[in-house]
Design a protein around this motif. Structure first.
Motif, PDB file in Angstrom:
ATOM      1  N   ILE A 362     -23.568  81.141 -39.791  1.00  0.00           N
ATOM      2  CA  ILE A 362     -23.567  82.569 -40.208  1.00  0.00           C
ATOM      3  C   ILE A 362     -22.020  82.618 -40.747  1.00  0.00           C
ATOM      4  O   ILE A 362     -21.661  83.291 -41.635  1.00  0.00           O
ATOM      5  N   ASP A 363     -21.059  82.217 -39.717  1.00  0.00           N
ATOM      6  CA  ASP A 363     -19.630  82.350 -40.142  1.00  0.00           C
ATOM      7  C   ASP A 363     -19.161  81.533 -41.302  1.00  0.00           C
ATOM      8  O   ASP A 363     -18.605  81.908 -42.305  1.00  0.00           O
ATOM      9  N   LEU A 364     -19.934  80.265 -41.422  1.00  0.00           N
ATOM     10  CA  LEU A 364     -19.602  79.434 -42.612  1.00  0.00           C
ATOM     11  C   LEU A 364     -20.203  80.207 -43.772  1.00  0.00           C
ATOM     12  O   LEU A 364     -19.402  80.216 -44.956  1.00  0.00           O
ATOM     13  N   LEU A 365     -21.409  80.530 -44.005  1.00  0.00           N
ATOM     14  CA  LEU A 365     -22.019  81.088 -45.151  1.00  0.00           C
ATOM     15  C   LEU A 365     -21.286  82.467 -45.315  1.00  0.00           C
ATOM     16  O   LEU A 365     -21.076  82.989 -46.589  1.00  0.00           O
ATOM     17  N   VAL A 366     -21.062  83.243 -44.380  1.00  0.00           N
ATOM     18  CA  VAL A 366     -20.082  84.456 -44.674  1.00  0.00           C
ATOM     19  C   VAL A 366     -18.950  84.198 -45.582  1.00  0.00           C
ATOM     20  O   VAL A 366     -18.567  84.671 -46.589  1.00  0.00           O
ATOM     21  N   ASP A 367     -18.164  83.232 -45.104  1.00  0.00           N
ATOM     22  CA  ASP A 367     -16.988  82.712 -45.575  1.00  0.00           C
ATOM     23  C   ASP A 367     -17.206  82.194 -47.174  1.00  0.00           C
ATOM     24  O   ASP A 367     -16.371  82.637 -48.000  1.00  0.00           O
ATOM     25  N   TYR A 368     -18.220  81.338 -47.119  1.00  0.00           N
ATOM     26  CA  TYR A 368     -18.367  80.792 -48.423  1.00  0.00           C
ATOM     27  C   TYR A 368     -18.825  81.822 -49.571  1.00  0.00           C
ATOM     28  O   TYR A 368     -18.147  81.875 -50.585  1.00  0.00           O
ATOM     29  N   LEU A 369     -19.872  82.818 -48.910  1.00  0.00           N
ATOM     30  CA  LEU A 369     -20.009  84.084 -50.048  1.00  0.00           C
ATOM     31  C   LEU A 369     -18.939  84.673 -50.482  1.00  0.00           C
ATOM     32  O   LEU A 369     -18.989  85.533 -51.447  1.00  0.00           O
ATOM     33  N   LYS A 370     -17.954  84.963 -49.587  1.00  0.00           N
ATOM     34  CA  LYS A 370     -16.773  86.006 -49.921  1.00  0.00           C
ATOM     35  C   LYS A 370     -15.938  84.917 -50.873  1.00  0.00           C
ATOM     36  O   LYS A 370     -15.183  85.598 -51.499  1.00  0.00           O
ATOM     37  N   SER A 371     -16.289  83.772 -50.793  1.00  0.00           N
ATOM     38  CA  SER A 371     -15.164  82.994 -51.612  1.00  0.00           C
ATOM     39  C   SER A 371     -15.689  82.643 -53.143  1.00  0.00           C
ATOM     40  O   SER A 371     -15.061  82.077 -54.081  1.00  0.00           O
ATOM     41  N   VAL A 372     -17.079  82.820 -53.220  1.00  0.00           N
ATOM     42  CA  VAL A 372     -17.712  82.562 -54.649  1.00  0.00           C
ATOM     43  C   VAL A 372     -17.299  83.645 -55.446  1.00  0.00           C
ATOM     44  O   VAL A 372     -17.607  84.707 -55.399  1.00  0.00           O
TER      45      VAL A 372
END
Ligand SMILES: CC(=O)N[C@@H](CCC[C@H](N)C(=O)O)C(=O)O
Length: 372
Positions: A362-372
């Motif tokens: 969950i943490d990883l994907l939240v960070d990734y989606l914020k970065s795209v």
């Protein structure tokens, strides 16, 4: 965020596995949770047993979709877990309970913290069969709301928690289901000369089938033909009038898929002649390969390499199938393997993924989606 709720959600979903396009309880459960979130930025739509949840971005330049599959498998759970399947003969034996709870975790974050880009969460039915991705892509909703990019994950029991594996280009194989019905003549076990035994005919067929991959396919172009189920006959002292063979074909190239189907056709004709029976072939549902977009996957890999808590593995192609491939045919994106460290693999009744993977992802994907 309270991560333990997503472990509870995973356990609740784990108890109610349902087969493709029958996921009504699952849909109800997901909808009830999604409706409990702040509704300010989100819009919910349903399609058959699937769900679309759009999270409106604050200053969007694109729509990024995240797909989670929601169906279970027709298999008996063999674990002794306190939250084992309550649906006899059905199990989340491919980890879709993890896929859903992780998606809900990511959605929860963005329902409470508006993203810059618009996000579309797709809860897709029937991945294990007969295939929900293709009809969902053709739905009015997705025709009118085409994402610009799409991602998905699949649990990987063989990797520890913290490992993400993927690759640019081909990730998963082309697949075709295989169902063959043999019909002969039943009779008394003691008078084989009056009957035409379909247990024997189908057994010869399954043995001959083994020569296709070993003798007809280029060894450098991987292929698999697996028969997972044989049924036939009615009683131990009655010669079987009917037998049914069920399996799946996997190939990395479409050329090999065609060759295998041609060979199966010829072998079946041979059985019909040799055993004076009739047979019909049904190739069920077919999935195209999963092909990760080079540019988008490359950026994801760079993102992973900067994360100190992630071990990135550049994996080989796998002979698994996934109808997510249909999304990737039309929308740039990628799929990745998520380490969940289980001694037992996908489609095992003893599969027991490590739930620590849920908050991590969950943490990883939240960070990734914020970065795209
Ligand atoms: C990830 C995974 O295990 N997917 C399934 C997809 C099934 C495709 C189809 N129903 C078939 O059996 O060919 C898989 O078995 O790879």
């Amino acid at each position: 965020m309270n991560y333990s709720q997503f472990i509870d959600i995973r356990r609740e979903l784990h108890q109610i596995p349902e087969l493709g396009f029958e996921e009504w309880k699952t849909q109800e459960y997901l909808l009830s949770y999604i409706k409990s979130l702040p509704q300010q930025f989100i819009a919910i739509d349903t399609w058959k047993t699937g769900i679309f949840v759009k999270v409106q971005g604050s200053d969007p330049t694109k729509v990024i979709a995240y797909r989670a599959d929601i169906d279970g498998l027709p298999m008996e759970e063999e674990t002794n877990l306190s939250f084992k399947s309550k649906h006899e003969g059905k199990m989340h034996g491919c980890g879709h309970d993890f896929h859903m709870s992780i998606a809900l975790g990511v959605l929860t974050h963005f329902a409470n913290n508006q993203p810059k880009e618009t996000l579309l969460f797709i809860f897709q039915p029937a991945e294990e069969g007969p295939g929900g991705a293709q009809p969902m892509l053709n739905s009015d909703y997705l025709k009118a709301n085409r994402p610009d990019m799409i991602i998905a994950l699949h649990i990987a029991p063989e990797y520890p928690v913290g490992t993400i594996a993927t690759r640019k280009g081909l990730l998963f194989a082309n697949t075709s289901e295989l169902f063959i019905d043999f019909v002969g003549k039943g009779g008394h076990a003691a008078y084989p000369q009056t009957a035409n035994d379909m247990v024997v005919a189908s057994s010869y067929f399954v043995t001959q089938l083994q020569s296709i991959v070993s003798r007809n396919i280029d060894p450098l172009d991987s292929a698999v033909v697996t028969i997972g189920k044989i049924t036939g006959g009615t009683k131990q002292n009655i010669i079987a009038e009917k037998a049914r063979v069920e399996g799946t074909i996997r190939t990395l190239s479409l050329d090999s898929m065609g060759k295998i189907k041609d060979r199966i056709g010829n072998l079946v004709k041979g059985i019909e002649q040799g055993f004076e029976c009739s047979a019909s072939i049904d190739y069920g549902s077919n999935y195209c390969q999963v092909y990760n977009d080079e540019a988008v996957t490359g950026k994801f890999i760079s993102f992973l390499k900067k994360k100190s808590n992630v071990k990135f593995v550049e994996c080989n192609e796998a002979m698994t199938g996934e109808d997510f491939g249909y999304f990737l045919e039309e929308i740039p994106g990628f799929m990745f393997w998520l380490g969940v460290n289980s001694d037992y693999g996908l489609h095992s009744g003893l599969l027991n993924p490590d739930e620590d993977a849920i908050p991590f992802t969950i943490d990883l994907l939240v960070d990734y989606l914020k970065s795209v």
